[in-house]
Design an enzyme around this catalytic site. Structure first.
Site, PDB file in Angstrom:
ATOM      1  N   CYS A 126       0.818  -1.225   0.000  1.00  0.00           N
ATOM      2  CA  CYS A 126       0.000   0.000   0.000  1.00  0.00           C
ATOM      3  C   CYS A 126       0.851   1.274   0.000  1.00  0.00           C
ATOM      4  CB  CYS A 126      -0.939  -0.009   1.205  1.00  0.00           C
ATOM      5  SG  CYS A 126      -0.149  -0.538   2.725  1.00  0.00           S
ATOM      6  N   HIS A 234      -3.170   6.158   4.816  1.00  0.00           N
ATOM      7  CA  HIS A 234      -1.733   6.307   5.069  1.00  0.00           C
ATOM      8  C   HIS A 234      -1.264   7.678   4.569  1.00  0.00           C
ATOM      9  CE1 HIS A 234      -1.627   2.205   6.125  1.00  0.00           C
ATOM     10  NE2 HIS A 234      -0.944   1.687   5.138  1.00  0.00           N
TER      11      HIS A 234
END
Ligand code: A2P
Length: 329
Positions: A126, A234
């Site tokens: 990710c 994130h």
């Protein structure tokens, strides 16, 4: 397409179901799959309810596309079994990413490497995906010699148990710990295992995966990966050294024209990306773009994305869409 989602009861699997629902992807049969614990549970998809299948049952159904998000060891054990029936497996774990025969793909960057013979495709980490989405057009135009990145990673990147740990700590309820320390009111500079040099696996992944996706061993990446008490999304502070000089306005223009990237870059009006505002979105958001005055061709930026979407489920579904469109399935 007959589509199976392995890990359909997990955090990423759940989002894979949602992303598939939202897009125009033609699904003629839908097979949610999970561990024995979950067999028989209900998963809904496009208004219908489906029973969760076990792995052997799912293989017997011969799905054409299998989106896999059930952890590395499950992928190691099962991906080839699905692939040997002719299925295309798009695997979200780190099991196959650095395997020399397996393609590691961000569709906007390197989908063209996929060939008809490829039956297992790896979805990158990710943190790598969201970093490379805005860096790729910059790399193409100016070249990049070095990337220094610090991540601020949400607990959904670890899985459901991590979200439970955070929530339980907030309510002061004793529960199972997936992190070695409290995560609420804390910051943990430790994601996955350490190597002998003191880098974590997550940090090594960011470096190795970047070189594989760009197909360029000369791009150097040094990372510090940090878990923070944010549920989803994130964030990354990224410093890059370009090979050619640039104008900051040209970088902004380039990124504003990049598909899948959204600029939120207006410091005078306090505009910059933040994780709570990217939830449920497929784009990668970039802001705080500014010159690094400590070197001649340095650039700083702040990159935020929904780690379960473009960082995992959306990227996997886009790979499937590409393969169907190119008749590679
Ligand atoms: P289950 O819910 O039955 O445990 P998360 O990363 O959010 O924890 O989710 C992991 C996903 O992977 C879940 O859907 C989980 O199913 C699935 N999973 C874990 N181990 C296996 C396994 N051995 N076989 C199939 N699915 C698995």
């Amino acid at each position: 397409m007959k589509v199976a989602i392995v890990g359909a009861t997990g955090l990423v699997g759940n989002v894979m179901v949602k992303v598939l629902e939202e897009r125009t992807f033609r699904v003629t049969e839908f097979l949610p799959v999970a561990s024995k614990r979950s067999v028989g549970r209900d998963v809904s998809f496009r208004g219908r309810t489906y029973k969760v299948l076990g792995m052997d049952e799912a293989i017997a159904q011969k799905p054409q596309i299998v989106l896999f998000s059930a952890g590395s060891s499950t992928s190691m054990e099962w991906a080839h079994k699905f692939a040997s029936t002719g299925a295309v497996v798009i695997d979200n774990s780190s099991a196959w990413r650095m395997h020399p025969d397996i393609k590691l793909v961000i569709p906007e960057i390197n989908a063209n490497v996929i060939r008809k013979k490829d039956r297992i495709i790896a979805n990158p980490n990710c943190s790598t995906i969201q970093m490379l989405m805005p860096l790729y057009p910059i790399y193409k135009k100016y070249g990049i010699s070095r990337i220094v990145v610090s991540t601020y990673q949400a607990v959904t990147g670890t899985g459901m148990k991590a979200v439970e740990q955070l929530m339980n700590e907030r309510k002061n309820i004793p529960s199972e710990k997936v992190y070695p320390y409290p995560i609420d009111l804390n910051v943990i500079p430790h994601i996955a295992d350490f190597n002998e040099e003191g880098y974590t696996k997550e940090e090594v992944k960011m470096s190795e995966e970047t070189q594989k996706i760009f197909d360029d061993k000369k791009v150097k990446v040094t990372a510090t990966c940090v878990r923070i008490p944010v549920v989803g999304g994130h964030s990354e502070s990224v410093n890059v050294e370009l090979k050619k000089d640039y104008k900051i306005e040209d970088i902004r223009k380039l990124l504003s024209e990049t598909k899948g990237v959204k600029l939120q870059d207006d410091f005078r009006n306090n505009k910059y990306p933040m994780p709570i505002y990217v939830q449920g979105k497929d784009d990668v958001f970039v802001g705080r773009i500014r010159r690094d005055n400590t070197m001649t061709k340095g650039l700083n930026m702040w990159i935020v994305a929904d780690n379960l979407r473009k960082g995992a489920a959306t990227n996997a579904v886009q790979i499937a869409e590409y393969m169907v469109a190119k008749k590679l399935v």
